[in-house]
Design a protein around this motif. Structure first.
Motif, PDB file in Angstrom:
ATOM      1  N   UNK A  94       3.768  53.027   9.262  1.00  0.00           N
ATOM      2  CA  UNK A  94       4.781  51.976   9.382  1.00  0.00           C
ATOM      3  C   UNK A  94       4.315  50.889  10.338  1.00  0.00           C
ATOM      4  N   UNK A  95       3.735  51.298  11.463  1.00  0.00           N
ATOM      5  CA  UNK A  95       3.207  50.314  12.408  1.00  0.00           C
ATOM      6  C   UNK A  95       2.071  49.504  11.787  1.00  0.00           C
ATOM      7  N   UNK A  96       1.210  50.182  11.049  1.00  0.00           N
ATOM      8  CA  UNK A  96       0.072  49.509  10.436  1.00  0.00           C
ATOM      9  C   UNK A  96       0.524  48.475   9.399  1.00  0.00           C
ATOM     10  N   UNK A 131       1.142  43.165   7.213  1.00  0.00           N
ATOM     11  CA  UNK A 131       1.912  42.272   6.338  1.00  0.00           C
ATOM     12  C   UNK A 131       3.205  41.788   6.974  1.00  0.00           C
ATOM     13  N   UNK A 132       3.419  42.121   8.236  1.00  0.00           N
ATOM     14  CA  UNK A 132       4.663  41.774   8.926  1.00  0.00           C
ATOM     15  C   UNK A 132       5.874  42.199   8.093  1.00  0.00           C
ATOM     16  N   UNK A 133       5.785  43.426   7.580  1.00  0.00           N
ATOM     17  CA  UNK A 133       6.817  43.961   6.698  1.00  0.00           C
ATOM     18  C   UNK A 133       7.500  45.161   7.361  1.00  0.00           C
ATOM     19  N   UNK A 134       8.799  45.117   7.383  1.00  0.00           N
ATOM     20  CA  UNK A 134       9.574  46.215   7.986  1.00  0.00           C
ATOM     21  C   UNK A 134      10.020  47.240   6.941  1.00  0.00           C
ATOM     22  N   UNK A 135       9.622  47.068   5.702  1.00  0.00           N
ATOM     23  CA  UNK A 135      10.071  47.946   4.619  1.00  0.00           C
ATOM     24  C   UNK A 135       9.564  49.384   4.804  1.00  0.00           C
ATOM     25  N   UNK A 136       8.402  49.550   5.413  1.00  0.00           N
ATOM     26  CA  UNK A 136       7.887  50.903   5.607  1.00  0.00           C
ATOM     27  C   UNK A 136       8.703  51.700   6.613  1.00  0.00           C
ATOM     28  N   UNK A 137       9.356  51.032   7.558  1.00  0.00           N
ATOM     29  CA  UNK A 137      10.232  51.744   8.476  1.00  0.00           C
ATOM     30  C   UNK A 137      11.415  52.350   7.714  1.00  0.00           C
ATOM     31  N   UNK A 138      11.946  51.588   6.768  1.00  0.00           N
ATOM     32  CA  UNK A 138      13.053  52.080   5.946  1.00  0.00           C
ATOM     33  C   UNK A 138      12.586  53.214   5.049  1.00  0.00           C
ATOM     34  N   UNK A 193      -6.551  41.965  18.748  1.00  0.00           N
ATOM     35  CA  UNK A 193      -5.465  41.268  18.046  1.00  0.00           C
ATOM     36  C   UNK A 193      -4.286  42.198  17.811  1.00  0.00           C
ATOM     37  N   UNK A 194      -4.603  43.421  17.404  1.00  0.00           N
ATOM     38  CA  UNK A 194      -3.548  44.399  17.132  1.00  0.00           C
ATOM     39  C   UNK A 194      -2.806  44.761  18.415  1.00  0.00           C
ATOM     40  N   UNK A 195      -3.526  44.878  19.490  1.00  0.00           N
ATOM     41  CA  UNK A 195      -2.897  45.209  20.768  1.00  0.00           C
ATOM     42  C   UNK A 195      -1.936  44.104  21.204  1.00  0.00           C
ATOM     43  N   UNK A 196      -2.295  42.850  20.930  1.00  0.00           N
ATOM     44  CA  UNK A 196      -1.424  41.725  21.302  1.00  0.00           C
ATOM     45  C   UNK A 196      -0.251  41.553  20.345  1.00  0.00           C
TER      46      UNK A 196
END
Length: 134
Positions: free
Chosen positions: A21-23, A28-35, A80-83
């Motif tokens: 979900x974090x990845x 993709x700046x997508x929150x759908x995986x959290x759901x 980049x990922x850390x930021x």
């Protein structure tokens, strides 16, 4: 057969849902995986509650968190990922996601286990009534 089902539960729980979900959020700046993650853990916890798979629920969550933490640690090498995950970093977010998912799982596990207990009690009462008639 029951051993195989419980082994499958541990296998499905071992998927690092929090890391994936974090990845996906990073890529993709997508929150759908959290759901999607929430739906999967709710279904799994209900199923564990119905068949009384306590150990598999605990073991699967430990394995999932461990794999997620390991993969996330490797991914943190990318600056980049850390930021991207600020003001809290991705490790803190991973822990928060895991704790929230545990609370959700325990809630649905309790509901499903009470439902299964009520079903078993009703079935036993029905069998006793049937035996008395015969």
């Amino acid at each position: 057969m029951k051993f195989f089902i419980k082994l499958c539960i541990v296998g499905i729980y071992s998927i690092p849902f929090a890391y994936l979900s974090l990845q996906k959020d990073y890529e993709a700046d997508s929150k759908i995986n959290y759901i999607l993650m929430s739906l999967i853990i709710v279904i799994l916890s209900c199923f564990c509650g119905l068949i009384r798979a306590d150990l598999q629920l605990i073991l699967g969550n430990i394995i999932s968190f461990s794999i997620s933490y390991f993969c996330n640690s490797l991914a943190m090498l990318d600056k980049k990922r850390a930021d991207f995950f600020s003001p809290i970093n991705s490790v803190e977010q991973l822990v928060i996601i895991t704790v929230i998912s545990l609370v959700i799982q325990l809630f649905f596990y309790r509901i499903a286990s009470k439902f299964a207990e009520g079903y078993i009690n009703n079935t036993e009462r029905y069998n006793v009534k049937k035996e008395k008639r015969a």
